[in-house]
Scaffold this active site. Structure first.
Site, PDB file in Angstrom:
ATOM      1  N   ARG A 199       0.844  -1.197   0.000  1.00 59.84           N
ATOM      2  CA  ARG A 199       0.000   0.000   0.000  1.00 59.84           C
ATOM      3  C   ARG A 199       0.874   1.240   0.000  1.00 59.84           C
ATOM      4  O   ARG A 199       1.791   1.351   0.811  1.00 59.84           O
ATOM      5  CB  ARG A 199      -0.904   0.013   1.237  1.00 59.84           C
ATOM      6  N   ARG A 221       2.409   1.625  10.466  1.00 63.54           N
ATOM      7  CA  ARG A 221       1.860   1.847   9.134  1.00 63.54           C
ATOM      8  C   ARG A 221       3.004   1.723   8.146  1.00 63.54           C
ATOM      9  O   ARG A 221       3.917   2.535   8.147  1.00 63.54           O
ATOM     10  CB  ARG A 221       1.235   3.251   9.060  1.00 63.54           C
ATOM     11  N   GLU A 227      -5.630  -1.220  14.885  1.00 61.77           N
ATOM     12  CA  GLU A 227      -6.517  -2.036  14.058  1.00 61.77           C
ATOM     13  C   GLU A 227      -5.740  -3.202  13.447  1.00 61.77           C
ATOM     14  O   GLU A 227      -4.749  -3.007  12.751  1.00 61.77           O
ATOM     15  CB  GLU A 227      -7.097  -1.159  12.940  1.00 61.77           C
ATOM     16  N   SER A 280     -10.330  -6.059   9.831  1.00 65.19           N
ATOM     17  CA  SER A 280     -11.525  -5.381   9.383  1.00 65.19           C
ATOM     18  C   SER A 280     -12.356  -6.457   8.712  1.00 65.19           C
ATOM     19  O   SER A 280     -11.905  -7.034   7.738  1.00 65.19           O
ATOM     20  CB  SER A 280     -11.101  -4.361   8.322  1.00 65.19           C
ATOM     21  N   ARG A 308       1.076  -5.329  13.188  1.00 65.59           N
ATOM     22  CA  ARG A 308       0.464  -4.806  14.414  1.00 65.59           C
ATOM     23  C   ARG A 308       0.256  -5.912  15.446  1.00 65.59           C
ATOM     24  O   ARG A 308       0.256  -5.649  16.657  1.00 65.59           O
ATOM     25  CB  ARG A 308      -0.849  -4.109  14.083  1.00 65.59           C
TER      26      ARG A 308
END
Length: 425
Positions: free
Chosen positions: A262, A277, A349, A352, A390
């Site tokens: 990403r 990130r 997070e 999802s 994470r």
RNA sequence: GGAGAGGUGGCUGAGCGGCUGAAAGCGACGGUUUGCUAAACCGUUGUAGGGACAAAAUCCCUACCCCGGGUUCGAAUCCCGGCCUCUCCGCCA
């Protein structure tokens, strides 16, 4: 992609949903206006075609009888020209409509709370107890660097900031984690493991809804117009593109490990420290292809499957439902799972889990034949199970000890050659 | 990278310029027969879009034989481009 018929019949409902998602409403009116034009052009064009077919048949008859057909042929040439001009108009209209249609987001499910941003998400449940320390817990980058398992200086030398170089037991921990997750989901939760391509074509990216909206956030290989997968959702959901299932073959559950790429365009300055990130990370994904009437039950079990990973790792987390404003473009309903990172003192997070209903199925054209022989679109779901960096952060920060060593959660030890603790050398 | 072959309905496989949405076979579904199964026989068997109808059933039209263009009154059929598959040669992990 929403059903064009549904948009025609419920424009206000669609617009309300879109504005709740905080996306552009204007597209709907434009789409419907073009749709009217399109249908009238189709009608005119098809009537001409009908006429042409009729005349061609007449030519055929005459020729069979050995009679002269040149007059009809002359007439029909003109019809052909008219058809061509309608077809050009129609093609232009259809490409405009298609572009607008692809940019209209999915509608949130009824029970999704209306809200503006992540502050309006609603916590559904929490698990685990807050770990207390008799020293000040360190952030993962300090732990990782001191243990010589994480080397961010050198990874940025190799690739730039936002990339990770793991070393020694750090790499092994990474490998242990995704092996453990895959084994759990295949062994206990009924998923079939797949290992898909890490590059996908444009059609696949459109199919799951990353394109056209998010092109700037994707890595693309210019020469071949292929995209590095931002998530395994893309290749895995597209496995059955343009296919028809028998109702007997549903549901289908897949799990896959892939790296995820990403660009994180537009998030500069956010979460820049450590590995919160990054541009490339590993993830185990869960994907379900199901019958529409079961999809919300399947969402519940999907999120439970993801939670199970954290429970087995003994990591505190909370699970929330996203409000309309925080819901992604293609999702109808989404749960986030966030793990507690004691060194950072915040939730991160790690998963999802979304139900897309038939939004993706329409784009990838995946249907099933039900008991009555009717063709219907399937529902698609996916969720992380889980994102690795994470999870690693949470493990390092949760299981750190005063001397800087980190205890390996028991479930991972078989994957780590029995190692129980990572210590400084 | 070079040379060749090919992509037709759920599958196998014909058709190579004019009622061909597409023969035949298989499969699937429905029926008859049968104590049950099997066999045999009869029948059905694509999708999408547009229109008519208040709506459903239904009916009409259009499109679709990998995709996109072209030639033609008319294209599954001829021509060009693309994608994919297979075979051989070369190269390479």
């Amino acid at each position: 992609m929403l059903d064009i018929n549904f948009i025609r019949n419920n424009p206000e409902k669609v617009k309300e949903a879109i504005s709740n998602k905080r996306e552009t409403v204007a597209n709907v009116d434009e789409l419907l206006e073009l749709d009217v034009q399109r249908r009238s052009a189709i009608h005119a064009c098809e009537q001409l075609k009908s006429k042409r077919n009729e005349k061609s048949r007449a030519v055929s008859e005459l020729k069979k009888k050995g009679q002269d057909a040149s007059q009809i042929i002359e007439e029909t040439k003109k019809i052909g020209d008219d058809i061509k001009s309608y077809e050009e108009k129609l093609k232009e209209l259809e490409s405009q409509i298609h572009n607008l249609h692809l940019r209209i987001p999915n509608i949130p499910a009824e029970d999704v709370p209306v809200g503006r941003d992540e502050n309006d998400n609603v916590c559904i449940r929490t698990w685990g107890t807050r770990k207390t320390f008799d020293f000040t817990p360190l952030p993962h980058w300090e732990l990782g660097s001191a243990l010589n398992i994480l080397d961010l200086e050198r990874s940025s030398k190799i690739a730039g900031s936002g990339f990770i170089l793991l070393k020694g037991l750090g790499s092994k921990l990474e490998r242990a984690l995704f092996s453990f997750m895959l084994d759990l989901h295949t062994g206990e939760h009924g998923y079939t493991e797949v290992f898909p391509p890490f590059l996908v074509n444009r059609m696949s990216m459109i199919g799951t809804g990353q394109l056209p909206k998010l092109e700037d956030d994707m890595y693309r290989t210019a020469v071949d117009d292929l995209f590095l997968v931002p998530t395994a959702e893309v290749p895995v959901t597209n496995i059955h593109r343009n296919e028809i299932f028998s109702y007997k073959d549903l549901p289908v559950f897949y799990t896959a490990y892939t790296p995820c790429f990403r660009r994180e365009a537009g998030s500069y300055g956010k979460d820049t420290r450590g590995i919160i990130r990054v541009h490339q990370f590993n993830k185990v994904e869960l994907v379900k292809l199901v019958r529409p009437e079961t999809s919300y039950d399947e969402l519940e079990s999907l999120v439970r499957n993801a939670e199970k990973v954290l429970q087995l790792l003994g990591l505190e987390y909370r699970m929330s439902i996203l409000c309309t404003g925080d819901l992604s473009f293609a999702a109808a309903k989404c749960y986030d799972i966030e793990v507690w990172a004691p060194g950072l003192e915040k939730f991160l997070e790690v998963s999802s889990c979304s139900n897309f209903e038939d939004f993706q199925a329409r784009r990838i054209n995946v249907r099933f034949r039900d008991e009555d022989g009717k063709l219907r679109f399937i529902h698609t779901l996916n969720g992380s199970g889980l994102a690795l960096p994470r999870t690693v952060i949470a493990i390092l920060e949760t299981y750190q000890q005063k001397d800087g060593s980190v205890i390996i959660p028991e479930v991972l030890r078989p994957y780590m050659g029995g190692i129980e603790v990572i210590t400084r050398k």
